[in-house]
Design a protein around this motif. Sequence first.
Motif, short mmCIF file in Angstrom:
data_model
loop_
_atom_site.label_atom_id
_atom_site.label_comp_id
_atom_site.label_asym_id
_atom_site.label_seq_id
_atom_site.Cartn_x
_atom_site.Cartn_y
_atom_site.Cartn_z
N GLY A 34 0.88 -1.04 0.23
CA GLY A 34 -0.19 0.03 0.30
C GLY A 34 1.30 1.11 -0.40
N GLN A 35 0.59 2.50 -0.88
CA GLN A 35 0.95 3.91 -0.60
C GLN A 35 0.53 4.27 0.73
OE1 GLN A 35 0.44 5.73 -4.43
NE2 GLN A 35 2.07 7.21 -3.72
N VAL A 36 0.79 4.68 1.45
CA VAL A 36 0.24 5.66 2.47
C VAL A 36 1.12 7.05 2.66
CG1 VAL A 36 0.24 3.88 4.06
CG2 VAL A 36 2.38 4.90 3.74
N GLY A 37 2.45 7.13 1.56
CA GLY A 37 2.30 8.90 1.47
C GLY A 37 2.76 8.75 -0.01
N TRP A 38 3.37 10.30 -0.42
CA TRP A 38 3.97 10.73 -1.41
C TRP A 38 5.03 9.20 -2.51
CZ3 TRP A 38 8.52 11.30 -4.56
CH2 TRP A 38 8.41 11.75 -5.63
N PHE A 41 5.77 3.19 0.79
CA PHE A 41 5.22 1.97 0.53
C PHE A 41 4.96 1.34 1.37
CE2 PHE A 41 5.61 3.83 -3.41
CZ PHE A 41 4.69 4.29 -3.84
N ILE A 42 4.51 0.48 1.49
CA ILE A 42 4.48 -0.69 3.20
C ILE A 42 3.57 -1.99 2.65
CG2 ILE A 42 3.29 -1.23 5.25
CD1 ILE A 42 5.02 1.46 5.17
N ARG A 43 4.62 -2.61 2.75
CA ARG A 43 3.80 -3.82 3.13
C ARG A 43 3.07 -4.37 4.38
NH1 ARG A 43 5.12 -7.76 -0.83
NH2 ARG A 43 7.03 -7.22 -1.17
N PHE A 44 1.52 -5.02 3.58
CA PHE A 44 0.94 -4.74 5.37
C PHE A 44 1.00 -6.93 4.82
CE2 PHE A 44 -0.05 -0.70 4.07
CZ PHE A 44 0.11 0.04 5.24
N ARG A 45 0.31 -7.43 5.79
CA ARG A 45 -0.03 -8.11 6.21
C ARG A 45 -1.73 -9.05 6.36
NH1 ARG A 45 3.29 -11.32 9.77
NH2 ARG A 45 3.41 -9.13 10.48
N ILE A 46 -2.65 -9.79 5.56
CA ILE A 46 -3.59 -10.54 6.42
C ILE A 46 -3.69 -11.56 7.04
CG2 ILE A 46 -5.73 -10.63 4.68
CD1 ILE A 46 -4.66 -8.95 2.58
N LYS A 47 -4.61 -11.10 7.84
CA LYS A 47 -4.52 -12.53 8.80
C LYS A 47 -5.86 -12.52 9.29
CE LYS A 47 -2.12 -15.38 12.24
NZ LYS A 47 -0.95 -15.46 13.04
N ASN A 48 -6.42 -13.72 9.55
CA ASN A 48 -7.79 -13.98 9.82
C ASN A 48 -8.95 -12.13 9.55
OD1 ASN A 48 -7.19 -16.03 11.27
ND2 ASN A 48 -6.28 -15.14 13.30
N ARG A 49 -9.03 -11.98 8.85
CA ARG A 49 -9.79 -10.66 8.39
C ARG A 49 -9.18 -9.54 8.62
NH1 ARG A 49 -15.79 -12.09 6.94
NH2 ARG A 49 -15.12 -13.91 5.73
#
Length: 90
Positions: A34-38, A41-49
């Motif tokens: 995800g882009q969170v600023g100009w 960029f951050i990698r996010f983990r998806i776990k249990n919704r």
Amino acid sequence: MSFMNAEMKEAIRYRIEGNDILQQFLSDETGLIGQVGWNKFIRFRIKNRAISRKEEIQFVMENGKRIIGPVFMRGTFLYTYGEDGIYKKW
């Protein structure tokens, strides 16, 4: 964040942990980028919704030089361009 099905009913909802505001995002094999600023960029983990911050990432060329330029994310594709060309990640 939630996704709608063809009847415009909520199909699934994910809770974003923390206070990050995603300007745009793409899905990959481990979660989301995800882009969170100009130019942040951050990698996010998806776990249990739930979507949680994992690590900050940078885009670099083959020679290790950082790519600084506009980024566009569509589905599972990421496009960015800098002084040396256009780059695509999928």
